[in-house]
Design a protein around this motif. Structure first.
Motif, short mmCIF file in Angstrom:
data_model
loop_
_atom_site.label_atom_id
_atom_site.label_comp_id
_atom_site.label_asym_id
_atom_site.label_seq_id
_atom_site.Cartn_x
_atom_site.Cartn_y
_atom_site.Cartn_z
N ARG A 57 0.85 -1.19 0.00
CA ARG A 57 0.00 0.00 0.00
C ARG A 57 0.88 1.24 0.00
O ARG A 57 2.05 1.20 0.40
CB ARG A 57 -0.89 0.01 1.24
CG ARG A 57 -1.89 -1.12 1.32
CD ARG A 57 -2.56 -1.17 2.68
NE ARG A 57 -1.61 -1.52 3.74
CZ ARG A 57 -1.90 -1.55 5.04
NH1 ARG A 57 -3.13 -1.21 5.44
NH2 ARG A 57 -0.99 -1.89 5.92
N PRO A 58 0.36 2.40 -0.42
CA PRO A 58 1.12 3.64 -0.27
C PRO A 58 1.48 3.85 1.21
O PRO A 58 0.64 3.63 2.09
CB PRO A 58 0.15 4.72 -0.76
CG PRO A 58 -0.76 4.00 -1.70
CD PRO A 58 -0.93 2.62 -1.12
N GLU A 59 2.71 4.28 1.46
CA GLU A 59 3.21 4.34 2.84
C GLU A 59 4.14 5.55 3.00
O GLU A 59 4.94 5.86 2.13
CB GLU A 59 3.98 3.05 3.15
CG GLU A 59 4.67 3.02 4.50
CD GLU A 59 5.69 1.90 4.58
OE1 GLU A 59 5.42 0.89 5.24
OE2 GLU A 59 6.77 2.03 3.93
N LEU A 60 4.04 6.21 4.17
CA LEU A 60 4.96 7.26 4.57
C LEU A 60 5.56 6.88 5.92
O LEU A 60 4.84 6.45 6.82
CB LEU A 60 4.24 8.61 4.69
CG LEU A 60 3.83 9.27 3.37
CD1 LEU A 60 2.85 10.41 3.63
CD2 LEU A 60 5.07 9.79 2.63
N SER A 61 6.88 7.04 6.05
CA SER A 61 7.55 6.63 7.28
C SER A 61 8.78 7.50 7.51
O SER A 61 9.09 8.40 6.73
CB SER A 61 7.95 5.15 7.19
OG SER A 61 8.86 4.94 6.12
#
Length: 248
Positions: free
Chosen positions: A155-159
């Motif tokens: 899935r699209p992810e920001l970290s």
């Protein structure tokens, strides 16, 4: 602010370290590491005790420049579990004002105490606990927000977590800059980060945060599956892209 397309949405990179999400009216920052200086002072490594003030001033400036109504912090918010209790009065006042002014969500990281905020269903919290809401990770607006990129995530992810920095040689000089790292999904058509499986690691936002080489094997592994992995550095109002890794 520099425009960026990511996961089929429009974003803005703010001051090279933060990300503004216009659709959600949200500012995203990673790895504040508040009270890092006071942590090291306890072990005899004396650093000026104003890192939290400077970091929070940066956050406040980013909120003002973007008009953000929400803030998501992507983990390692305090340098250690005792950080909230060590905030000096000025920094404490700044943090309290910020968490009252916007909808503030703390995503916890490996440096954070898992319970420095009271659960959302409790009104009471400890006197030194910051305002806002605390979660381990969440999905909002079709994007997964977490502290550390999860290998295998499609899935699209920001970290955050890795504090990526780009190191390049220019005319015999080594230049090091904080950067974002973006990976296209394994089934996406190009390396621009616009596909539905795109994932991004933000640079560290805190004042006293070092970094890891953006092409380090740990970052490449965490971003799999991917076809391309790219470092992004804003410069002179535009986004420079540097290839880091490509599938064989």
């Amino acid at each position: 602010m520099v425009p960026l397309s990511f996961a089929d949405q429009e974003w803005r990179i703010v001051d090279g370290r933060a990300l503004f999400w216009p659709r959600e009216d949200a500012l995203l920052v990673a790895d504040l590491h508040l009270e890092k200086a006071s942590f090291y002072a306890r072990t005899g490594q004396m650093l000026p005790p104003y890192d939290s003030r400077e970091t929070l001033e940066r956050v406040a400036a980013a909120i003002r420049s973007t008009g953000a109504r929400r803030v998501f912090t992507l983990g390692d918010n305090f340098h250690d579990a005792g950080g909230p209790g060590r905030l000096e009065a000025h920094a404490r006042g700044m943090l309290d004002a910020l968490t009252r002014a916007v909808d503030w969500v703390w995503i916890t990281g490996n440096h954070d105490a898992k319970d420095y905020l009271a659960p959302a269903h409790h009104r009471h919290r400890e006197a030194d606990a910051p305002g806002g809401t605390q979660v381990e990770e969440l999905e909002t607006g079709g994007i997964v927000l977490r502290h550390q990129a999860k290998a295998g995530e499609t899935r699209p992810e920001l970290s955050g977590h890795f504090h990526p920095r780009l190191q390049i040689m220019v005319k015999g000089r080594r230049i090091v800059r904080p950067c974002a790292v973006i990976g296209d999904g394994a089934n996406d058509g190009d390396e621009t980060g616009t596909g539905t499986g795109a994932r991004m690691i933000l640079p560290a936002f805190g004042t006293l945060t070092a970094g890891m080489d953006a092409g380090d094997a740990a970052i490449v592994h965490a971003m799999q599956p991917a076809r391309h992995i790219t470092a992004m550095v804003p410069a002179a109002g535009r986004l420079l892209r540097f290839p880091l890794w490509q599938a064989a």
